[in-house]
Structures are given as structure tokens and as C-alpha cells.
Design a protein around this motif. Structure first.
Motif, PDB file in Angstrom:
ATOM      1  N   HIS A 346     -12.665  57.185 -35.545  1.00  0.00           N
ATOM      2  CA  HIS A 346     -11.718  58.296 -35.492  1.00  0.00           C
ATOM      3  C   HIS A 346     -11.154  58.736 -36.833  1.00  0.00           C
ATOM      4  O   HIS A 346     -10.238  59.559 -36.887  1.00  0.00           O
ATOM      5  N   SER A 349     -11.397  62.729 -37.563  1.00  0.00           N
ATOM      6  CA  SER A 349     -10.497  63.539 -36.733  1.00  0.00           C
ATOM      7  C   SER A 349      -9.033  63.284 -37.076  1.00  0.00           C
ATOM      8  O   SER A 349      -8.229  64.215 -37.125  1.00  0.00           O
ATOM      9  N   SER A 353      -6.839  66.229 -38.604  1.00  0.00           N
ATOM     10  CA  SER A 353      -5.731  66.654 -37.762  1.00  0.00           C
ATOM     11  C   SER A 353      -4.398  66.585 -38.519  1.00  0.00           C
ATOM     12  O   SER A 353      -3.669  67.569 -38.609  1.00  0.00           O
ATOM     13  N   GLU A 403      -9.679  69.970 -29.520  1.00  0.00           N
ATOM     14  CA  GLU A 403      -8.760  68.833 -29.376  1.00  0.00           C
ATOM     15  C   GLU A 403      -9.400  67.682 -28.611  1.00  0.00           C
ATOM     16  O   GLU A 403     -10.315  67.879 -27.816  1.00  0.00           O
ATOM     17  N   HIS A 404      -8.902  66.509 -28.900  1.00  0.00           N
ATOM     18  CA  HIS A 404      -9.413  65.308 -28.237  1.00  0.00           C
ATOM     19  C   HIS A 404      -8.278  64.277 -28.185  1.00  0.00           C
ATOM     20  O   HIS A 404      -7.545  64.119 -29.157  1.00  0.00           O
ATOM     21  N   VAL A 405      -8.161  63.610 -27.055  1.00  0.00           N
ATOM     22  CA  VAL A 405      -7.154  62.539 -26.954  1.00  0.00           C
ATOM     23  C   VAL A 405      -7.878  61.200 -27.097  1.00  0.00           C
ATOM     24  O   VAL A 405      -8.779  60.878 -26.320  1.00  0.00           O
ATOM     25  N   SER A 407      -8.830  57.442 -26.822  1.00  0.00           N
ATOM     26  CA  SER A 407      -8.572  56.407 -25.822  1.00  0.00           C
ATOM     27  C   SER A 407      -9.696  55.372 -25.808  1.00  0.00           C
ATOM     28  O   SER A 407     -10.870  55.699 -26.029  1.00  0.00           O
ATOM     29  N   GLY A 422      -3.952  57.440 -26.937  1.00  0.00           N
ATOM     30  CA  GLY A 422      -3.068  58.533 -26.530  1.00  0.00           C
ATOM     31  C   GLY A 422      -2.770  59.554 -27.605  1.00  0.00           C
ATOM     32  O   GLY A 422      -2.152  60.583 -27.331  1.00  0.00           O
ATOM     33  N   ILE A 423      -3.221  59.312 -28.842  1.00  0.00           N
ATOM     34  CA  ILE A 423      -2.955  60.288 -29.913  1.00  0.00           C
ATOM     35  C   ILE A 423      -3.909  61.477 -29.749  1.00  0.00           C
ATOM     36  O   ILE A 423      -5.118  61.309 -29.574  1.00  0.00           O
ATOM     37  N   ARG A 424      -3.333  62.680 -29.757  1.00  0.00           N
ATOM     38  CA  ARG A 424      -4.125  63.906 -29.633  1.00  0.00           C
ATOM     39  C   ARG A 424      -4.516  64.397 -31.029  1.00  0.00           C
ATOM     40  O   ARG A 424      -3.638  64.617 -31.864  1.00  0.00           O
ATOM     41  N   LYS A 426      -6.845  67.168 -33.475  1.00  0.00           N
ATOM     42  CA  LYS A 426      -7.425  68.513 -33.462  1.00  0.00           C
ATOM     43  C   LYS A 426      -8.430  68.585 -34.602  1.00  0.00           C
ATOM     44  O   LYS A 426      -8.048  68.423 -35.765  1.00  0.00           O
TER      45      LYS A 426
END
Ligand SMILES: [Zn+2]
Length: 464
Positions: A346, A349, A353, A403-405, A407, A422-424, A426
Motif C-alpha cells: 500500500h 496509494s 493519497s 478510492e480504495h479502503v 483491509s 479501514g484507511i481510505r 485515493k
């Protein structure tokens, strides 16, 4: 001119430029960048409309298949590189550990075997030196010539990884002589050891004491000392996983004086804080890594460090251990919790973001931080780290507004939790190419384990 693959209608984003163009790829290499490239005969045409065409990410700090504290990091070179690819990373530099009594070559060969037939993207190695005699000093030169042009030394973990100042100075002098770069784990291990023993004696055994026994001053002191040792040795130094403002200030001062001092930070220090250590029950163990999480106010200082070039790169220090059975080894004693957290998937992103959508820096600076600067510092440039004719076609078609959460339910790392649950975010990769082959296509892995290649890196030339 004929291409294997043509990427059409995209917007190329490099560390310096943003412009509309097609990209033509042949034999895994970028061979043309121009508008309206011919598609006749191409095996594959990718439509990059509404996406940025960026160089694939370069993560210079990962620990795949690494033994630690009686267990082994949960991702091997197959699962780890596949997770990295999902996140837009197409090259990583892992660490080959020389244990006491070993030659550096033994370390290198051991880790080459771990990666062979498994890695899905290209990779290189830094060599961690824990035992430095005259023979190893000689070997440093030989390894640089074979493409292992950087070394990691520890100022922490006495009795395991830590080297004394004299040895660090010798290694830095050798690195300067042979064109290598020293990566430094900067924490004052002697002081931390005393603090840890004191905490245990007082019955303080919960995960949060991992963080509370490793103060920011211990990191700042070692950061400053490593910069001084490098200055005396006439060598550059790269501080790994810088986590706090006090250490950042040491780097900033050195850079203001014109010293070749570089530092990276990691997404966990940008998004998480000491508060995470207070998770219910034993769950604070999910955030036990080194250096530890800091008070929240450090986050903005680190973001500003990235924006102002006091920090040059973001890597992950990906070193995953499952909560069940691995982290649980330290249930009654925080010193037995395997140190490390999962993050390889991640990085892009999270940095895009918070950095670009957060209004802190441009998409070009983003590319510089996650690809171009790491490539330059570690001898991969211009083969990797940019979009240019002659470079490997390691590319990401990146959707800047998608966007993507995050998990653990959907990630690809072989670990049973996410630090960023849980972090969103973009900004997510849509299509990822490794040397011209599509390895990730809209969330689906289409590459092959074993198709990643060892990359022989060039000697250190600095961030030019
Ligand atoms: Zn590390």
C-alpha cells in the motif's frame, strides 16, 4: 516501427514532467514515446485514458522470508512480490543478512536462493553486515562489482546486529572507496537495552513498552552520530526508516551543510502513531516494529520533510508477522514480539493519497519519492525509476482519483491483519507492467512467480 505493446492516450508523469503521450514497448524495454504511435502488429494495446503512466514503484527496504526471533517473516519472495505488484511496485531491494562468522558472499547466495524461482518482479539486495573483519572489508568491493552496491549497518540490537563506531567507520570508508552506499539503522542500542531491562524489571511487559523504551532522542543521537562518522569517512550515508522530527532535524542540518546525507521514512510513520499501541488487549503488538510509532505531531513534520526534500524516499520496511502465533510469541513479554509490520502493498496509494491529495506535493514529487530517487541512490537509474526510451518497461497505469479502503480482507500480503485497516486512500494502480508484461490487471495478478530477475546495481553516484 513495430511494438509488442503500445500504451495509448495516457498522461506520462515522471519526476520532472507531466505530458500526454503514447508509450511503445518492445522486448521489455521502452522504445518510443510519442503521440499517435502505430498499433499495427502490436500484441497488446492498453488504453491509458484517465490514468497517469508512471514508472513502477521501487521499494528499497523489504524483509521477505527473513528469520527473526525464532520465526520467519510471513511473506516469502512469491507472496511478497505479488503483493508489491498489486500496489504498483515493480522493483524491490531486500536485505541479505550476514550472520556472525559468515562471509558476505554466503549471505548474498543464501538470499539469492530464497528469491530464485519465486519473485514475480525484479529485485536486488543490500547486504546487512553484522561481523566485520578485514576479510569482509575486502569482500565489500567484490560484492559492489557484482551489483550489491549497498550495505546496511545497525547501531541498535547489541549482541545481534549492532556494530561499534570503529567498525561502522571502517565500513563507511570501504564503501566510499568501492562506490557503495551505507544504509544505517540509527538508534542508540546501548541505551535502549538498559531502558528495556528496566521496564521488564518493573513488570512493564505490554506491547506499548516496546515504543516507550525507544525514545526519539535515541534515534536522533544515532542519526547525528552516523552522519558524523560518514563525514569523517568521506562517505555518503542513507538513514533508513526515519520516524521522528528530532532525527529529521539532524538530516536537515547535515544537508544544509552540503553533506551527502539521505533518509527515507515509511508509511506507518506518516499514518500511525503511539495511540495505535493502546489497541485493546494484546493488539498493540500489530504495531511493534523498530523504530517504534511516535506521537502524532511527528507525522506532519515527516510529510513536510518529504515535500522539502529533507527526506528523499519512502520505503516500507515490510517485515510481516501474523498476529496469531507469530506476534503472540510475545504475549507475556514485549521483547519476544517479532519486530515488523506489513506494508509492501500500500505504499504507493498511501503516499499519493496523503501527499498529492493532501495538498503537500505534486504528482511529480510523488514519482521522485517512490521511484526516481530510490533508483538513483541505489544504482538502478536510468534502467528503472523513470519513463524514458531505453528504460525497462516497468510501468504503472495509475488512477489518481479512484478510492480504495485498505483491509486485510482484500489485501494480498500473507498476513492476517493490516496496519492500515479501514484507511481510505485515493489513487490506486490499475495496470502494472514488469519489463513489458502485464503483471496486474484491474486487481488481478497476471504475472508469474519466478519471472522476476536479480538486478545488478551500479555503483553509488548520488542523487543527480
Ligand atoms: Zn528493516
Amino acid at each position: 516501427m513495430r511494438f509488442d505493446t503500445v500504451i495509448r492516450n495516457g498522461t506520462i508523469v515522471t519526476a520532472t514532467d507531466t505530458y500526454a503521450s503514447d508509450v511503445g514497448i518492445a522486448d521489455g524495454t521502452i522504445v518510443a514515446i510519442a503521440k499517435d504511435l502505430p498499433i499495427e502488429g502490436a500484441h497488446q494495446v492498453l488504453d491509458a485514458r484517465k490514468t497517469y503512466v508512471m514508472p513502477g514503484g521501487i521499494d528499497v527496504h523489504t524483509h521477505l522470508d527473513m528469520p527473526f526471533g525464532g520465526t520467519t517473516s510471513a511473506d516469502d519472495f512469491e507472496t511478497g512480490t505479488i503483493a508489491a505488484a498489486h500496489g504498483g511496485t515493480t522493483t524491490l531491494i531486500d536485505f541479505a543478512i550476514q550472520y556472525k562468522g559468515q562471509t558476505l558472499r554466503e549471505a548474498f547466495e543464501t538470499w539469492m536462493k530464497k528469491a530464485e524461482g519465486k519473485a514475480a518482479i525484479d529485485y536486488g539486495f543490500h547486504c546487512i553486515i553484522t561481523d566485520l573483519g578485514d576479510a569482509q572489508l575486502e569482500e565489500m568491493g567484490a560484492l559492489v562489482r557484482e551489483g550489491v552496491s549497498s550495505y546496511k549497518l545497525f547501531m541498535a540490537y547489541p549482541g545481534v546486529f549492532m556494530l561499534d563506531d570503529g567498525s561502522i567507520f571502517k565500513a563507511m570508508s570501504a564503501a566510499a572507496k568501492y562506490g557503495g552506499l551505507i544504509c544505517m539503522h540509527a538508534e542508540n542500542g546501548g541505551v535502549i537495552d538498559v531502558l528495556v531491562k528496566r521496564a521488564l524489571a518493573e513488570g512493564k511487559k505490554a506491547p506499548k513498552y516496546h515504543a516507550l523504551t525507544r525514545p526519539t532522542t535515541a534515534e536522533a543521537e544515532a542519526t547525528g552520530r552516523s552522519i558524523a562518522l560518514a563525514e569523517m569517512a568521506g562517505a555518503p550515508v542513507y538513514i533508513v526508516h526515519l520516524s521522528c522530527n528530532e532525527a529529521l532535524e539532524k538530516v536537515r542540518e547535515a544537508r544544509d551543510r552540503g553533506l551527502p546525507t539521505y533518509a527515507e521514512t515509511c508509511p506507518q510513520y506518516l499514518y500511525l502513531s503511539l495511540e495505535n499501541m493502546n489497541a485493546p488487549g494484546f493488539e498493540g503488538a500489530k504495531y511493534v516494529f523498530t523504530p517504534p510509532l511516535r506521537e502524532k505531531w511527528h507525522q506532519e513534520k515527516l510529510w513536510q520533510g518529504l515535500a522539502k526534500d529533507n527526506l528523499q524516499a519512502v520505503s516500507t520496511d515490510h517485515c510481516p508477522f501474523c498476529y496469531k502465533e507469530q506476534k503472540e510469541l510475545g504475549k507475556d513479554d514485549f521483547t519476544k514480539i517479532p519486530n515488523g509490520g506489513p506494508g509492501i502493498e500500500h505504499r504507493m496509494s498511501l503516499v499519493y493519497s496523503g501527499g498529492v491529495h493532501g495538498g503537500r506535493f505534486s504528482p511529480n514529487r510523488f514519482v521522485q519519492l517512490v521511484a526516481t530517487a530510490p533508483a538513483k541512490l541505489f544504482g538502478l537509474y536510468p534502467r528503472k525509476g523513470t519513463v524514458a526510451v531505453g528504460s525497462d518497461a516497468d510501468l504503472v497505469l495509475f488512477e489518481p482519483n479512484k478510492e480504495h479502503v485498505i483491509s486485510a480482507k482484500t489485501h494480498h500480503m500473507r498476513v492476517d491483519y493490516s496496519m492500515f485497516e479501514g484507511i481510505r486512500v485515493k489513487g490506486v494502480p490499475k495496470v502494472v507492467l514488469s519489463r513489458g508484461r502485464v503483471v496486474v490487471d484491474k486487481g488481478r495478478f497476471t504475472g508469474n512467480a519466478g519471472s522476476g530477475q536479480f538486478v545488478r546495481r551500479q555503483t553509488y553516484v548520488g542523487l543527480k
